[in-house]
Design an enzyme around this catalytic site. Structure first.
Site, PDB file in Angstrom:
ATOM      1  N   PRO A 153       2.549   0.312   0.638  1.00 35.81           N
ATOM      2  CA  PRO A 153       2.524   0.207   2.093  1.00 35.81           C
ATOM      3  C   PRO A 153       3.094   1.429   2.811  1.00 35.81           C
ATOM      4  O   PRO A 153       4.133   1.976   2.408  1.00 35.81           O
ATOM      5  CB  PRO A 153       3.386  -1.035   2.374  1.00 35.81           C
ATOM      6  CG  PRO A 153       3.258  -1.852   1.132  1.00 35.81           C
ATOM      7  CD  PRO A 153       3.192  -0.861   0.004  1.00 35.81           C
ATOM      8  N   CYS A 154       2.405   1.831   3.876  1.00 34.47           N
ATOM      9  CA  CYS A 154       2.832   3.011   4.637  1.00 34.47           C
ATOM     10  C   CYS A 154       3.668   2.643   5.852  1.00 34.47           C
ATOM     11  O   CYS A 154       4.132   3.520   6.585  1.00 34.47           O
ATOM     12  CB  CYS A 154       1.606   3.815   5.089  1.00 34.47           C
ATOM     13  SG  CYS A 154       0.585   2.963   6.333  1.00 34.47           S
ATOM     14  N   THR A 155       3.854   1.343   6.087  1.00 36.13           N
ATOM     15  CA  THR A 155       4.466   0.860   7.330  1.00 36.13           C
ATOM     16  C   THR A 155       5.750   1.593   7.695  1.00 36.13           C
ATOM     17  O   THR A 155       5.959   1.971   8.853  1.00 36.13           O
ATOM     18  CB  THR A 155       4.771  -0.644   7.210  1.00 36.13           C
ATOM     19  OG1 THR A 155       3.612  -1.318   6.717  1.00 36.13           O
ATOM     20  CG2 THR A 155       5.185  -1.219   8.561  1.00 36.13           C
ATOM     21  N   LEU A 202       6.764   4.513   6.540  1.00 34.78           N
ATOM     22  CA  LEU A 202       6.658   5.963   6.404  1.00 34.78           C
ATOM     23  C   LEU A 202       5.828   6.594   7.514  1.00 34.78           C
ATOM     24  O   LEU A 202       5.941   7.779   7.791  1.00 34.78           O
ATOM     25  CB  LEU A 202       6.025   6.318   5.051  1.00 34.78           C
ATOM     26  CG  LEU A 202       6.796   5.878   3.811  1.00 34.78           C
ATOM     27  CD1 LEU A 202       5.942   6.056   2.562  1.00 34.78           C
ATOM     28  CD2 LEU A 202       8.090   6.670   3.681  1.00 34.78           C
TER      29      LEU A 202
END
Length: 394
Positions: free
Chosen positions: A75-77, A79
């Site tokens: 998950p990129c949430t 970053l």
């Protein structure tokens, strides 16, 4: 056989890209039921484990041992610049730590994969002033891997701007055969000259990251810079009937126009008078406390996102032949921007379709990495194994 395991599998676009190049998926995992449904509809459910990766980390033996490649689009949430930048300390992006824990346990049982591929947004390089990426590479080094980092933008393959970072970790014994290894003892090492040959694949920001962390085990793959596609928005739009309710009414359309800057309004007015159709995309963004509609007019879509709010949905604008229209892009158009085949099954619910594609990887990017990095590395490993076996039986 080229076998891989897919962590944070989503709807399976990593698998979609790898399978087209001969890879076989032995095991896949994600926590989202909606994504599992799409994954199963396209690939079957036999390999898919629906569970929290932290639970997987408690029972890593369920992951097959004969796996050469682990992939993880975690998950990129935490970053992303659109998030709160909690980094790997965040609840979602921090799930990468569970994967690293799994790798550590696999190492203890001598069943770790030969290659690990991590994918995320470019914010991964700067999160916590570079500490998150440094700690990740350091942990991979401690697990016996040499690491390269490659930056790829989907815009080279499809008409979507989607810059991403790929961390490629290769087992040390294999790395010396397939990578240019940085010599820590020789400050005049020619390694750097090769680094500068592909600025599109490794930016100045990435160069600075590597230079400021010389104690880490770095390697470089000698791969070509991808040739940019000629595809544009007009190549991927669906043929929506003029009387379709998908097209916005005049009041809603005018409201969108009023949210645009005078410069973007001028572009719309200009394109209306062209003999052919112009296609652009619009995102709504908050600027100085005011909602603005920002038009992109170069035939390239902005980066697709998950529909967590109205502003995150991408709007399509068509102008020409005396008028202009606007509507939301369709899930199928999202899929095409991700390089997905048209017979890939999509959820009937539009929001689920937007989530499926907005939170995924671009298929041709994965195909590119397989063709130039992953598959050649496997072939070297396979040749080494065959030579070793022949020597043992001689």
């Amino acid at each position: 056989m080229m076998i891989f395991a897919e962590f944070f599998a989503g709807v399976g676009l990593v698998r979609e890209g790898l399978a087209s190049d001969g890879w076989s998926c032995a095991w896949a995992n994600d926590i989202a039921q909606d994504k599992r449904e799409t994954y199963a509809a396209n690939f079957g459910s036999g390999d898919f484990v629906l569970d929290d990766i932290w639970n997987i980390a408690k029972q890593p033996e369920q992951i097959p041992d004969n796996v050469f490649l682990y992939t993880a689009s975690f998950p990129c949430t935490d970053l992303s610049v659109a998030g709160d930048r909690a980094g790997l300390a965040g609840e979602e992006s921090g799930t990468l730590r569970a994967l690293l824990h799994i790798l550590a346990q696999k190492k203890q049982s001598h069943t770790q994969p030969g290659v690990v591929l991590l994918e995320n947004v470019k914010g991964f390089l700067t999160s916590h002033k570079g500490k998150d990426i440094r700690n990740t590479v350091k942990t991979l080094n401690a697990l016996g891997y040499t690491v390269d980092i490659i930056e790829l933008d989907a815009v080279a393959f499809t008409p979507q701007s989607r810059p991403r970072v790929f961390v490629i970790a290769v087992d040390n014994t294999l790395a010396i055969q397939v990578m240019r290894i940085k010599d820590k003892r020789n400050i005049l090492d020619t390694w750097w000259s090769h680094f500068h040959q592909s600025p599109q694949l490794r930016s100045a920001k990435l160069r600075d990251l590597i230079q400021t962390n010389p104690d880490l085990n770095w390697g470089l793959f000698d791969i070509p810079t991808p040739e940019k596609t000629l595809l544009r928005l007009h190549n991927i739009v669906e043929d929506i009937p003029e009387d379709s309710p998908l097209w916005w009414g005049s009041e809603k359309q005018q409201y969108l126009f009023n949210q645009m800057s005078t410069g973007h309004q001028a572009i719309i007015r200009e394109k209306i008078h062209e003999p052919g159709d112009f296609y652009g995309t619009v995102y709504r963004r908050m600027r100085n406390g005011q909602s603005m509609a920002e038009l992109r007019s170069d035939g390239i879509a902005g980066c697709l996102r998950t529909p967590r709010g109205g502003s995150s949905k991408q709007i399509l604008v068509r102008a020409g032949q005396g008028n202009w229209k606007a509507r939301l892009m369709t899930p199928r158009e999202y899929a095409r921007l991700q390089g997905v085949r048209d017979n890939f099954w999509m959820p009937e619910n539009d929001n689920k379709g937007f989530f499926a594609m907005g939170d995924a990887v671009c298929v041709p990017v994965i195909q590119y990495l397989s063709r130039h990095v992953l598959k050649p590395t496997y072939e070297v490993w396979q040749h080494t194994q065959q030579t070793y076996n022949k020597q043992r039986t001689a």
